[in-house]
Design an enzyme around this catalytic site. Structure first.
Site, PDB file in Angstrom:
ATOM      1  N   GLY A  28      16.249 -52.700 -40.391  1.00 25.82           N
ATOM      2  CA  GLY A  28      16.496 -52.724 -38.959  1.00 25.82           C
ATOM      3  C   GLY A  28      15.306 -53.162 -38.132  1.00 25.82           C
ATOM      4  CG  ASP A  48      12.070 -45.812 -43.784  1.00 22.92           C
ATOM      5  OD1 ASP A  48      12.825 -44.835 -43.989  1.00 22.92           O
ATOM      6  OD2 ASP A  48      12.391 -46.772 -43.061  1.00 22.92           O
ATOM      7  CG  ASP A  72      10.433 -35.263 -44.082  1.00 23.25           C
ATOM      8  OD1 ASP A  72      10.618 -35.771 -42.963  1.00 23.25           O
ATOM      9  OD2 ASP A  72      10.895 -34.148 -44.402  1.00 23.25           O
ATOM     10  CG  ASN A  99      11.818 -48.541 -35.613  1.00 28.20           C
ATOM     11  OD1 ASN A  99      12.580 -48.961 -34.751  1.00 28.20           O
ATOM     12  ND2 ASN A  99      12.158 -48.488 -36.895  1.00 28.20           N
ATOM     13  CB  SER A 151      17.832 -45.050 -26.677  1.00 30.37           C
ATOM     14  OG  SER A 151      19.196 -45.418 -26.613  1.00 30.37           O
ATOM     15  CE1 TYR A 164      18.882 -42.722 -31.198  1.00 27.03           C
ATOM     16  CE2 TYR A 164      19.970 -43.292 -29.142  1.00 27.03           C
ATOM     17  CZ  TYR A 164      19.151 -43.633 -30.202  1.00 27.03           C
ATOM     18  OH  TYR A 164      18.595 -44.888 -30.254  1.00 27.03           O
ATOM     19  CE  LYS A 168      15.510 -42.933 -30.082  1.00 33.83           C
ATOM     20  NZ  LYS A 168      14.333 -43.431 -30.836  1.00 33.83           N
ATOM     21  N   PRO A 194      15.645 -51.018 -26.372  1.00 30.78           N
ATOM     22  CG  PRO A 194      15.236 -51.344 -28.618  1.00 30.78           C
ATOM     23  CD  PRO A 194      15.293 -50.276 -27.573  1.00 30.78           C
TER      24      PRO A 194
END
Length: 260
Positions: A28, A48, A72, A99, A151, A164, A168, A194
């Protein structure tokens, strides 16, 4: 972002010699940002929970160095150990792109505290842990660029993605706090939101397949790609962005201007 798309577009090596950490780098946006940094001369450290071999291969094909840490990001000791290992090898950490994140498709009635806590832990607490781990190294060297992923959903009146959206919005607060605390040390901190972009997270959030409908609400009426966001991230993580800090940017083709 493919090797072909990068090679077809002239890229200045604006990040030459920089050591950049990207979380959520396995796929992604994280992978796209990693390739953008590599094309501009940075050494990329991908972090990651998922396998990083594909990103490693793509970065190496661009002629850059890649180091991967499969950890983690909500584990404070693992994050500190990763940052120490990077510092031991390169003696610097110049860029942090926070990210990594997860989505929650639940409505308010469906959401429970365990899920709420999990999403905040991954999306917000991991950014705090990463910043705490790398900023002493940035301060020691008098240079740093921190870019946090927020976001557009924080501006939307929708009945899903509760945790979420809370996380954000917290990212924006964290970004402003970092900016105020670190500006005199030569470290900037900014956030981006984005546009709706087809990624695995979009699929997990319950909004897969809405790209064309969302595009019609944008000023630029075509679905977004990850490559559309990369140039803004590259600017905000470059030396040229030395006077930009504490800001939150919508990189969205004009969607935020047209939200109901």
């Amino acid at each position: 972002m493919s090797k072909a798309s990068l090679s077809s577009t002239p890229v200045h090596r604006t990040h030459e010699g920089r050591i950049a950490i990207v979380t959520g780098a396995a796929r992604g946006f994280g992978q796209a940002f990693s390739l953008g940094l590599a094309a501009r001369g940075a050494t990329v450290v991908g972090v990651d929970l998922l396998d990083l071999s594909k990103t490693n291969q793509k970065v190496t094909e661009l002629g850059s160095t890649f180091r991967g840490f499969q950890i983690d990001l909500t584990d404070p000791e693992a994050v500190l150990a990763m940052a120490a290992a990077v510092d031991d090898e390169f003696h610097q950490i110049d860029i942090l792109i926070n990210n990594a994140g997860i989505a929650d498709p639940e409505t308010w009635d469906e959401l429970n505290f365990a899920r709420f806590s999990q999403v905040l832990n991954v999306n917000l607490n991991s950014q705090f842990l990463m910043a705490k781990a790398v900023t002493p190294i940035m301060k020691r060297n008098g240079y740093g660029r921190i870019l946090n992923m927020s976001s557009l959903t924080v501006q939307m009146n929708i009945d899903v993605n509760i945790a979420y959206r809370v996380s954000k919005m917290g990212v924006i607060g964290l970004t402003r706090a970092l900016s105020g605390s670190l500006g005199n040390a030569g470290i900037t901190a900014n956030a981006i939101s984005p546009a709706y972009t087809p990624t695995m997270m979009i699929a997990q959030s319950g909004h897969e397949g809405e790209g064309e409908a969302v595009a019609q609400m944008q000023s630029i009426k075509r679905p977004a790609t990850m490559e559309d966001t990369v140039p803004t991230v590259m600017f905000l993580t470059s030396e040229d962005a030395h006077w930009v800090t504490g800001q939150s940017f919508n990189v969205d083709g004009g969607l935020s201007f047209n939200l109901p």
